[in-house]
Design a protein around this motif. Structure first.
Motif, PDB file in Angstrom:
ATOM      1  N   LEU A 141      79.085 -25.459   5.837  1.00  6.29           N
ATOM      2  CA  LEU A 141      78.251 -25.676   4.661  1.00  6.29           C
ATOM      3  C   LEU A 141      78.670 -26.935   3.921  1.00  6.29           C
ATOM      4  O   LEU A 141      77.818 -27.731   3.507  1.00  6.29           O
ATOM      5  N   ALA A 142      79.969 -27.151   3.768  1.00  5.05           N
ATOM      6  CA  ALA A 142      80.454 -28.358   3.086  1.00  5.05           C
ATOM      7  C   ALA A 142      80.024 -29.613   3.837  1.00  5.05           C
ATOM      8  O   ALA A 142      79.574 -30.593   3.228  1.00  5.05           O
ATOM      9  N   ALA A 143      80.122 -29.603   5.156  1.00  2.91           N
ATOM     10  CA  ALA A 143      79.725 -30.763   5.949  1.00  2.91           C
ATOM     11  C   ALA A 143      78.225 -31.017   5.830  1.00  2.91           C
ATOM     12  O   ALA A 143      77.787 -32.170   5.734  1.00  2.91           O
ATOM     13  N   CYS A 144      77.423 -29.947   5.816  1.00  3.45           N
ATOM     14  CA  CYS A 144      75.976 -30.099   5.665  1.00  3.45           C
ATOM     15  C   CYS A 144      75.624 -30.715   4.306  1.00  3.45           C
ATOM     16  O   CYS A 144      74.744 -31.590   4.215  1.00  3.45           O
ATOM     17  N   ILE A 145      76.293 -30.260   3.256  1.00  3.29           N
ATOM     18  CA  ILE A 145      76.032 -30.797   1.924  1.00  3.29           C
ATOM     19  C   ILE A 145      76.374 -32.281   1.866  1.00  3.29           C
ATOM     20  O   ILE A 145      75.588 -33.109   1.365  1.00  3.29           O
ATOM     21  N   ASN A 146      77.536 -32.651   2.379  1.00  4.04           N
ATOM     22  CA  ASN A 146      77.943 -34.056   2.339  1.00  4.04           C
ATOM     23  C   ASN A 146      77.015 -34.941   3.167  1.00  4.04           C
ATOM     24  O   ASN A 146      76.674 -36.057   2.760  1.00  4.04           O
ATOM     25  N   ALA A 147      76.599 -34.441   4.337  1.00  2.00           N
ATOM     26  CA  ALA A 147      75.680 -35.207   5.178  1.00  2.00           C
ATOM     27  C   ALA A 147      74.318 -35.358   4.492  1.00  2.00           C
ATOM     28  O   ALA A 147      73.712 -36.437   4.525  1.00  2.00           O
ATOM     29  N   ALA A 148      73.827 -34.286   3.868  1.00  2.18           N
ATOM     30  CA  ALA A 148      72.527 -34.340   3.203  1.00  2.18           C
ATOM     31  C   ALA A 148      72.548 -35.306   2.024  1.00  2.18           C
ATOM     32  O   ALA A 148      71.579 -36.051   1.796  1.00  2.18           O
ATOM     33  N   THR A 149      73.645 -35.332   1.277  1.00  3.94           N
ATOM     34  CA  THR A 149      73.752 -36.261   0.148  1.00  3.94           C
ATOM     35  C   THR A 149      73.650 -37.706   0.616  1.00  3.94           C
ATOM     36  O   THR A 149      72.923 -38.520   0.042  1.00  3.94           O
ATOM     37  N   LEU A 150      74.361 -38.037   1.688  1.00  5.23           N
ATOM     38  CA  LEU A 150      74.314 -39.402   2.213  1.00  5.23           C
ATOM     39  C   LEU A 150      72.919 -39.761   2.720  1.00  5.23           C
ATOM     40  O   LEU A 150      72.431 -40.874   2.493  1.00  5.23           O
ATOM     41  N   ALA A 151      72.263 -38.825   3.403  1.00  3.02           N
ATOM     42  CA  ALA A 151      70.924 -39.104   3.924  1.00  3.02           C
ATOM     43  C   ALA A 151      69.917 -39.307   2.798  1.00  3.02           C
ATOM     44  O   ALA A 151      69.028 -40.167   2.883  1.00  3.02           O
ATOM     45  N   LEU A 152      70.029 -38.530   1.730  1.00  2.32           N
ATOM     46  CA  LEU A 152      69.123 -38.686   0.591  1.00  2.32           C
ATOM     47  C   LEU A 152      69.359 -40.013  -0.125  1.00  2.32           C
ATOM     48  O   LEU A 152      68.415 -40.659  -0.593  1.00  2.32           O
ATOM     49  N   ILE A 153      70.617 -40.439  -0.201  1.00  5.47           N
ATOM     50  CA  ILE A 153      70.913 -41.754  -0.772  1.00  5.47           C
ATOM     51  C   ILE A 153      70.292 -42.842   0.090  1.00  5.47           C
ATOM     52  O   ILE A 153      69.696 -43.801  -0.416  1.00  5.47           O
ATOM     53  N   ASP A 154      70.409 -42.699   1.403  1.00  7.72           N
ATOM     54  CA  ASP A 154      69.831 -43.683   2.319  1.00  7.72           C
ATOM     55  C   ASP A 154      68.312 -43.732   2.186  1.00  7.72           C
ATOM     56  O   ASP A 154      67.700 -44.802   2.319  1.00  7.72           O
ATOM     57  N   ALA A 203      81.042 -31.472  -1.361  1.00  5.10           N
ATOM     58  CA  ALA A 203      81.546 -30.105  -1.173  1.00  5.10           C
ATOM     59  C   ALA A 203      82.822 -30.079  -0.353  1.00  5.10           C
ATOM     60  O   ALA A 203      83.073 -30.969   0.475  1.00  5.10           O
ATOM     61  N   CYS A 204      83.630 -29.047  -0.600  1.00 11.09           N
ATOM     62  CA  CYS A 204      84.872 -28.786   0.144  1.00 11.09           C
ATOM     63  C   CYS A 204      85.084 -27.279   0.218  1.00 11.09           C
ATOM     64  O   CYS A 204      84.530 -26.529  -0.589  1.00 11.09           O
ATOM     65  N   VAL A 236      77.760 -33.372  11.933  1.00  6.42           N
ATOM     66  CA  VAL A 236      76.401 -33.078  11.471  1.00  6.42           C
ATOM     67  C   VAL A 236      75.593 -34.366  11.409  1.00  6.42           C
ATOM     68  O   VAL A 236      76.063 -35.386  10.893  1.00  6.42           O
ATOM     69  N   LEU A 237      74.369 -34.302  11.918  1.00  4.38           N
ATOM     70  CA  LEU A 237      73.410 -35.390  11.800  1.00  4.38           C
ATOM     71  C   LEU A 237      72.290 -34.919  10.884  1.00  4.38           C
ATOM     72  O   LEU A 237      71.720 -33.842  11.096  1.00  4.38           O
ATOM     73  N   CYS A 238      71.989 -35.697   9.847  1.00  6.75           N
ATOM     74  CA  CYS A 238      70.960 -35.306   8.879  1.00  6.75           C
ATOM     75  C   CYS A 238      69.897 -36.388   8.784  1.00  6.75           C
ATOM     76  O   CYS A 238      70.214 -37.579   8.703  1.00  6.75           O
ATOM     77  N   THR A 239      68.636 -35.975   8.800  1.00  2.48           N
ATOM     78  CA  THR A 239      67.529 -36.896   8.586  1.00  2.48           C
ATOM     79  C   THR A 239      66.677 -36.396   7.428  1.00  2.48           C
ATOM     80  O   THR A 239      66.551 -35.190   7.208  1.00  2.48           O
ATOM     81  N   VAL A 240      66.106 -37.339   6.691  1.00  2.00           N
ATOM     82  CA  VAL A 240      65.253 -37.031   5.541  1.00  2.00           C
ATOM     83  C   VAL A 240      63.882 -37.646   5.769  1.00  2.00           C
ATOM     84  O   VAL A 240      63.776 -38.823   6.155  1.00  2.00           O
ATOM     85  N   THR A 241      62.854 -36.863   5.542  1.00  2.00           N
ATOM     86  CA  THR A 241      61.472 -37.333   5.629  1.00  2.00           C
ATOM     87  C   THR A 241      60.815 -37.140   4.275  1.00  2.00           C
ATOM     88  O   THR A 241      60.892 -36.056   3.695  1.00  2.00           O
ATOM     89  N   GLY A 242      60.167 -38.173   3.789  1.00  2.00           N
ATOM     90  CA  GLY A 242      59.488 -38.077   2.505  1.00  2.00           C
ATOM     91  C   GLY A 242      60.141 -38.938   1.450  1.00  2.00           C
ATOM     92  O   GLY A 242      61.063 -39.689   1.740  1.00  2.00           O
ATOM     93  N   PRO A 243      59.626 -38.808   0.237  1.00  2.00           N
ATOM     94  CA  PRO A 243      58.564 -37.890  -0.191  1.00  2.00           C
ATOM     95  C   PRO A 243      57.234 -38.193   0.500  1.00  2.00           C
ATOM     96  O   PRO A 243      56.825 -39.342   0.580  1.00  2.00           O
ATOM     97  N   ALA A 244      56.612 -37.146   0.999  1.00  2.00           N
ATOM     98  CA  ALA A 244      55.327 -37.256   1.672  1.00  2.00           C
ATOM     99  C   ALA A 244      54.315 -36.365   0.974  1.00  2.00           C
ATOM    100  O   ALA A 244      54.656 -35.288   0.483  1.00  2.00           O
ATOM    101  N   GLU A 245      53.080 -36.820   0.927  1.00  2.00           N
ATOM    102  CA  GLU A 245      52.030 -36.060   0.253  1.00  2.00           C
ATOM    103  C   GLU A 245      51.796 -34.727   0.954  1.00  2.00           C
ATOM    104  O   GLU A 245      51.742 -34.652   2.183  1.00  2.00           O
ATOM    105  N   ILE A 246      51.688 -33.663   0.165  1.00  2.00           N
ATOM    106  CA  ILE A 246      51.398 -32.344   0.716  1.00  2.00           C
ATOM    107  C   ILE A 246      49.939 -32.304   1.159  1.00  2.00           C
ATOM    108  O   ILE A 246      49.033 -32.621   0.385  1.00  2.00           O
TER     109      ILE A 246
END
Length: 258
Positions: free
Chosen positions: A145-158, A169-170, A49-59
């Motif tokens: 789902l577990a892989a998506c959660i773990n990838a999203a956590t790392l991307a949000l930390i980054d 998740a497991c 899984v590759l996860c990218t995070v954008t924001g926080p951006a103004e609505i």
């Protein structure tokens, strides 16, 4: 010709050579996409899984409260940021080489992730803004789902978005076949399901924040008496996953602080 599984059974090993409580090989990286505010790459066996995070951006005006384009949108109340989740599947990610549209399963994954991170992130620090998570599934072999959660956590930390703790998740499964007369006494839970095991066994996905279960998804029907054992194995797996992700984050910090 069917695969001879007798050697695995005698050695108490699964078909991929793991014991019942072993995680698959895990590889994770942070900051893999320079154009994003935060990004990660996460491998759990052959699930990638590759996860990218954008924001926080103004609505922008007229954007608030909309849900479209296959995205799950949540939060965004008075004085809080809105969390958006979008999941895309590469055409080569599964057995069938085709692009997958936003079907019911995809919408469920998006909803679960959005709900979990709306609660976890300190959204009140970013009023009238949007935090967008984009997950790209490159390969599927169980525990998606577990892989998506773990990838999203790392991307949000980054991305540097504050949260109360890691969400990890497991998956866990029950090995007893439903209606099997010889299943009693062989009902041993398994940790971290691959794709073949998911097709054969009832399983669940557990996500934890600290010592608290934050996500619990029953992926298939399972008898109530089996849930406790499955849950215990998944919780222990989450603790080990937390240590692994923490090591990835600390290693990344040491490299860039030097």
């Amino acid at each position: 010709m069917p695969l001879d599984t007798s050697t695995y059974a005698l050695a108490l090993l699964r078909l991929d050579g793991r014991r019942w409580n072993e995680l698959r090989r895990i590889h994770a990286q942070l900051s893999v996409q320079a154009a994003a505010d935060g990004s990660s790459y996460f491998e759990l066996g052959n699930t990638k899984v590759l996860c990218t995070v954008t924001g926080p951006a103004e609505i922008r005006y007229g954007q608030g409260g909309q849900t479209g384009g296959g995205k799950a949108t949540g939060g965004g109340g008075d004085g809080e940021a809105k969390v958006e989740v979008e999941i895309g599947f590469a055409g080569f990610s599964g057995v069938e080489r085709r692009r997958r549209r936003a079907d019911k399963r995809t919408l469920e994954l998006q909803h679960t992730l959005r709900t979990a991170y709306t609660t976890l992130l300190l959204t009140h620090l970013y009023p009238h803004s949007t935090i967008s998570l984009h997950l790209h599934i490159l390969s599927q072999d169980g525990s998606l789902l577990a892989a998506c959660i773990n990838a999203a956590t790392l991307a949000l930390i980054d991305a540097g978005i504050p949260m109360t703790n890691y969400l990890v998740a497991c998956t866990a499964a029950s090995t007893a076949s439903a209606g099997s007369a010889e299943g009693a006494g062989s009902d041993d839970p398994l940790l971290d399901l691959n794709g073949l095991e998911e097709m054969e066994l009832p399983f669940l996905t557990v996500g934890m924040v600290g010592e608290k279960v934050s996500v619990l998804v029953m992926e298939t029907r399972v008898r109530q008496e089996r849930v406790e054992g499955m849950l215990a194995v998944a919780v222990e797996g989450c603790r080990r996953m937390k240590e692994i992700l923490d090591g990835v984050v600390k290693g990344y910090g040491r490299r860039y602080a030097a």
